[in-house]
Design an enzyme around this catalytic site. Sequence first.
Site, mmCIF file in Angstrom:
data_model
loop_
_atom_site.group_PDB
_atom_site.id
_atom_site.type_symbol
_atom_site.label_atom_id
_atom_site.label_comp_id
_atom_site.label_asym_id
_atom_site.label_seq_id
_atom_site.Cartn_x
_atom_site.Cartn_y
_atom_site.Cartn_z
ATOM 1 N N SER A 94 0.804 -1.226 0.000
ATOM 2 C CA SER A 94 0.000 0.000 0.000
ATOM 3 C C SER A 94 0.837 1.276 0.000
ATOM 4 O O SER A 94 0.357 2.317 -0.448
ATOM 5 C CB SER A 94 -0.938 0.009 1.213
ATOM 6 N N HIS B 193 -0.817 5.432 8.859
ATOM 7 C CA HIS B 193 -0.667 4.196 8.093
ATOM 8 C C HIS B 193 -0.299 4.520 6.639
ATOM 9 O O HIS B 193 -0.364 5.677 6.214
ATOM 10 C CB HIS B 193 -1.950 3.373 8.168
ATOM 11 N N HIS C 100 -6.646 -9.629 5.041
ATOM 12 C CA HIS C 100 -5.377 -10.198 5.486
ATOM 13 C C HIS C 100 -5.579 -11.332 6.489
ATOM 14 O O HIS C 100 -4.740 -12.232 6.597
ATOM 15 C CB HIS C 100 -4.492 -9.124 6.122
ATOM 16 N N HIS D 49 -4.843 -1.837 -4.432
ATOM 17 C CA HIS D 49 -4.438 -3.174 -4.884
ATOM 18 C C HIS D 49 -5.588 -4.127 -4.605
ATOM 19 O O HIS D 49 -6.612 -3.749 -4.025
ATOM 20 C CB HIS D 49 -3.179 -3.644 -4.142
ATOM 21 N N HIS E 167 -1.630 -9.703 -0.682
ATOM 22 C CA HIS E 167 -2.340 -8.903 -1.677
ATOM 23 C C HIS E 167 -2.468 -9.693 -2.977
ATOM 24 O O HIS E 167 -1.788 -10.701 -3.183
ATOM 25 C CB HIS E 167 -1.589 -7.601 -1.953
#
Length: 573
Positions: A132, A190, A367, A405, A489
């Site tokens: 990311s 983040h 995830h 993504h 991902h």
Amino acid sequence: MSSSVRFASNRLLLMLLSGLLFVLICDIDRVLGASVYKSPNLDDARHWKRSAENYLRQVLSYDENRRMKPSVAKNVIIFVGDGMGIASLSTGRIFKGQRAGRSGEEEQLSFDTFPNTGMSKTYNTDRQVPDSAGTATAMFSGIKTRSGVVGADYTITETNLEAAKVPSFMEWAQAEGKRTGIVTTTRITHATPAACYAHSINRNYECGAKIPVGMKSRIKDIARQLVEDEPGKSMNVILGGGRNCFGAPVPDHLKTEYRFNGAMEKTCLRTDGRNLVDDWRVLKNGTKAQYVWKTEDLRDVVLDEVDHLLGLFADDHMSYDTIRNRGDDGEPSLSEMTEAAIRVLQRPGSAGFVLMVEGGRIDHAHHQNHAHLALAEVVELDKAVETALKLVDLDETLIIVTADHSHAMTFNGYPDRGNDILGFGNRPNATPYETITYANGPGFLQHRWNDTLLTEDADWATWVKVGQLHRSEITYRHLAAFPLGDETHGGEDVAVFASGPGASLVRGTFEQNYIAYVMSYAGCMGPAKRLNVACDDDFRLEFDQSSGAAGTHPAAIISIALVSVASVLRHLF
């Protein structure tokens, strides 16, 4: 030998063989190595600028764009569904419809009807499947970079940060006098939100505790960059989670019974004794600034009057919407934060605004193979877009919805129309399997037999029958085919939806960094501003006079064309 003993022995043998296969696969990977094929491009900042500009010129040359009246987006909003690949869009759409009591397949997301769509290629300069930080840097600065890098090109090292820095669209916007803001459900430090304002060789340097001792004197953590450096310190709206990174935790706030695992749940605690929220207050002293940390505080803000709003609603990431505390002491929804941000950013007589809104927990749920939580986050992002559409004028606002993504999630099987999207994908009377499964992740172990589950009535070799699992639990994980602590991902292209001035530039399949150039061109800011004749002051004045005096009279059209040519010639010579 009894049949039960024989069964257990066979089961254990299968498990041992599976383990051996896993080791062999890993060894093959080491033997083959990585990066068999090399990029034909230098992949530096100059290359990516040239690539994006060339594609922009190509799109502008299409007949329909050449016939369109030049326009400007006074405001730009980009929504990023972190990890919201095509499978997440399709299943999220069905999930939305089924929550409303419909079959789901016919449902529409609020951005499904946007007039323009395209596909974005998401790879990093060093990774076929991206992270990311690299993707956000591409979308927000127009420069692709390495995995894990924030706001810098691929040449960055521990000693050349200044030379490798690349400006973001927030900096472009502020240079044009626009108001700016960021909203996210993750920590505000983040990877995705950080790429709007920070520059770092490592996305994990969210607070100083994560920076190696030998580098602390050369590198400023991401939270400090937001408070101390441009463009962060001039932002009008900052809403999300991450109080720990700012040294401002509220330990007793929002204690939940649920404990989620994975790398994304590891927070960063300041060790320098600083409270950056207090520092922000000092810096904003004398201005109409306000800090909020719970829903009630946000609702009490006079949004049309406050000029700077900082909201940190969780010590770590904000809660998944499914389990979010909806009370006054809880956390606001993404749609509620989006509404607050737009109301703070919209000001009569201003030069407009630029806003980034991230549905970041879609990614985190995937995830951990929590498909049900991920789809609920997609629906909440959809609601945030719907909220924005009610508040802005699309004649002067470009809205882009995209993902950074995809994920290793599949939407499979042959389920009947209207089948529960979180249910089984098999035909009737067949062995059940889930419509949503993952290629890898921690769900592997939840679906795997262990010693306490060895029974004679099993027929799935080393796998637990899905019907025997507690699938309604919040922490339930869908099946994953390969064991990993965190699911990975996905590397396929992701969708880009656009509406408003400049939306016609979103078409075809393009490199992800092109998105920044669409915002630059449409918003008259940054590197592509010079290519948009509508950004020229003389053109605007002449156009306003022509349209006011003659409307669509041929003379007005000729006048506009002449001014356009003159403007282009000035830029060329």
